[in-house]
Write an enzyme that holds these catalytic residues in place. Structure first.
Site, PDB file in Angstrom:
ATOM      1  CG  ASP A 130      -3.113   3.511  -1.881  1.00  0.00           C
ATOM      2  OD1 ASP A 130      -4.103   2.779  -1.676  1.00  0.00           O
ATOM      3  OD2 ASP A 130      -2.465   4.059  -0.993  1.00  0.00           O
ATOM      4  CD  GLU A 131      -5.389  -1.005  -0.049  1.00  0.00           C
ATOM      5  OE1 GLU A 131      -5.662   0.166   0.258  1.00  0.00           O
ATOM      6  OE2 GLU A 131      -5.525  -1.957   0.717  1.00  0.00           O
ATOM      7  CG  ASP A 179      -1.896   1.140   1.260  1.00  0.00           C
ATOM      8  OD1 ASP A 179      -3.099   0.895   1.065  1.00  0.00           O
ATOM      9  OD2 ASP A 179      -1.471   2.294   1.461  1.00  0.00           O
TER      10      ASP A 179
HETATM   11  N1  DCP Z   1      -8.851   8.294  -0.040  1.00  0.00           N
HETATM   12  C1  DCP Z   1      -9.989   9.071  -0.100  1.00  0.00           C
HETATM   13  N2  DCP Z   1     -10.840   9.145   0.973  1.00  0.00           N
HETATM   14  C2  DCP Z   1     -10.567   8.437   2.106  1.00  0.00           C
HETATM   15  C3  DCP Z   1      -9.420   7.625   2.174  1.00  0.00           C
HETATM   16  C4  DCP Z   1      -8.572   7.587   1.078  1.00  0.00           C
HETATM   17  O1  DCP Z   1     -10.229   9.707  -1.125  1.00  0.00           O
HETATM   18  N3  DCP Z   1     -11.394   8.510   3.157  1.00  0.00           N
HETATM   19  C5  DCP Z   1      -7.933   8.259  -1.198  1.00  0.00           C
HETATM   20  C6  DCP Z   1      -6.763   9.164  -0.959  1.00  0.00           C
HETATM   21  C7  DCP Z   1      -5.621   8.265  -0.639  1.00  0.00           C
HETATM   22  C8  DCP Z   1      -5.974   7.007  -1.421  1.00  0.00           C
HETATM   23  O2  DCP Z   1      -7.397   6.968  -1.448  1.00  0.00           O
HETATM   24  O3  DCP Z   1      -4.368   8.807  -1.017  1.00  0.00           O
HETATM   25  C9  DCP Z   1      -5.415   5.752  -0.795  1.00  0.00           C
HETATM   26  O4  DCP Z   1      -6.006   5.528   0.454  1.00  0.00           O
HETATM   27  P1  DCP Z   1      -5.217   4.973   1.695  1.00  0.00           P
HETATM   28  O5  DCP Z   1      -6.221   4.541   2.688  1.00  0.00           O
HETATM   29  O6  DCP Z   1      -4.208   3.955   1.254  1.00  0.00           O
HETATM   30  O7  DCP Z   1      -4.499   6.248   2.328  1.00  0.00           O
HETATM   31  P2  DCP Z   1      -3.155   6.991   1.941  1.00  0.00           P
HETATM   32  O8  DCP Z   1      -2.402   6.259   0.886  1.00  0.00           O
HETATM   33  O9  DCP Z   1      -3.465   8.401   1.621  1.00  0.00           O
HETATM   34  O10 DCP Z   1      -2.364   6.997   3.307  1.00  0.00           O
HETATM   35  P3  DCP Z   1      -1.636   5.754   4.017  1.00  0.00           P
HETATM   36  O11 DCP Z   1      -0.196   6.134   4.089  1.00  0.00           O
HETATM   37  O12 DCP Z   1      -2.273   5.681   5.366  1.00  0.00           O
HETATM   38  O13 DCP Z   1      -1.884   4.555   3.172  1.00  0.00           O
HETATM   39 MG    MG Z   2      -2.126   4.210   1.055  1.00  0.00          MG
HETATM   40 MG    MG Z   3      -4.802   2.112   0.286  1.00  0.00          MG
END
Ligand code: DCP
Ligand code: MG
Ligand code: MG
Length: 352
Positions: A106-107, A8
């Protein structure tokens, strides 16, 4: 025994923005709706870890994020760009698994059984994937390794940010037992609430739950929930070919309200979309035109049509949507053409 990994990306949308705006690195940055000096509506999509230190997080109202750190960098969302970056990452990850399953932008899970023979090998492989994503794409990620999807996903959460965490089969019980039910991957916050009410607040409590009572309340999911709480998860990593939409976008060199120019661009984008449509052997029922004006406001116009796989349907519908909905007093900065609501004509498989 299986060896499953969940990979991720860290703070993905903002990490993408850092790729094209290196100057925002080392500053708290947020991707989401425009905060409009604290009066903006909508939410934070994500933020980098520096911004998280100020209490900002995904899903939080953007106005609240602004209150927490008004001089953070606030950027608008650009899904198409993130999808492009994502594709590069997924292409890189895919060959490392005997099976590959992308679960979000992203995962992805990979089943590395057969690629490595033990946990030491798995750690070396994970490190290689991590380092290649960083050196070739420029983005940091975290990787969880475990005997199944559930454990690898939860290990990844613990590995964040920028880490690799292995939970061996023999360590699963210890890893999971102290956790709250909502940390169990596959149990959402609503289900967790119901479980708490029934007296199961931790994985350890749920692991020993009365199965009949849970099946009464949740059906077969009740059985699965107990399995999860014991760290058991038989779900396979499954290849997903399913695509939900196909789209292309273009930003004009100079903002324009020239109808001819816009129409030419619609034709060009439609042809590109059509290539992907043909490659995937799908028919579509919905056509969407996106217009982003010079002031960055974005308008999305969709129309349902009869099921088709013809390019003229895309072009004609987009031109019609444009004529009907464009604000001619403003210039268009960017235009997007997208089709969705698919039916596959390859075999019988539906890929909606
Ligand atoms: N996303 C979104 N709304 C949310 C959660 C996430 O639009 N409530 C989007 C933005 C993130 C992407 O999806 O960049 C990927 O979600 P992740 O849960 O993997 O979160 P991040 O990659 O941003 O952070 P982390 O480092 O915790 O994975
Ligand atoms: Mg992420
Ligand atoms: Mg993710």
């Amino acid at each position: 025994m299986r060896i499953i990994m969940l990979i991720d990306m860290d703070y993905f949308y903002v990490a993408c923005e850092e790729l094209r705006h290196p100057e925002i690195k080392d500053k708290p940055a947020v991707v989401g709706m425009d905060p409009r000096d604290g009066k903006g509506r909508g939410v934070v999509m994500t933020c980098n870890y520096l911004a998280r230190e100020f209490g900002i997080h995904s899903g939080m109202p953007i106005s609240m994020a602004y209150k927490a750190k008004s001089d953070a960098i606030f950027l608008p969302v650009d899904f198409d760009y993130y999808e492009k970056v994502s594709k590069g990452i997924m292409d890189l990850i895919k060959p490392y698994g005997t099976k590959f399953e992308q679960v979000s932008v992203d995962e992805a899970f990979i089943d590395a059984t057969g690629k490595v023979s033990d946990y030491t090998g798995a750690q070396i492989l994970a490190k290689r994937i991590h380092d290649r994503i960083l050196s070739e794409i420029g983005i940091r990620c975290s990787i969880g390794i475990g005997p199944n999807k559930l454990i690898s996903k939860m290990a990844c959460e613990k590995a964040k940010p920028n880490g690799i965490k292995l939970v061996k089969e023999e360590d699963v019980k210890g890893f999971i037992s102290g956790m709250d039910v909502e940390s169990l991957y596959g149990i959402g916050s609503k289900t967790a609430q119901r479980l708490r009410k029934m007296g199961y607040a931790t994985a350890a409590q749920l692991a020993k739950a009365n199965e009949m009572k849970l099946i009464d309340e949740f059906g077969m999911f009740g059985h699965e929930a107990i399995m999860f709480a014991n760290g058991i998860d038989e779900r396979e990593v499954t290849e997903n070919y399913d695509i939900k939409s196909i789209g292309r976008e273009l930003t004009f060199e100079e903002n324009t309200n020239d109808e001819k120019e816009v129409e030419k661009t619609i034709e060009k984008l439609s042809a590109e979309v059509m290539k992907e449509v043909a490659k995937n052997q799908v028919s579509f029922k919905t056509v969407t035109l996106k217009l982003r004006y010079g002031d960055f406001t974005e308008h999305i116009h969709s129309k349902s049509i009869r099921l088709t796989n013809e390019m003229t349907a895309i072009v004609d519908t987009c031109k019609e949507l444009y004529k009907r909905s464009v604000d001619v007093t403003r210039k268009v900065r960017k235009i997007g053409v997208r089709v969705s609501n698919f039916t596959s004509y390859k075999g019988q498989r539906k890929i909606i």
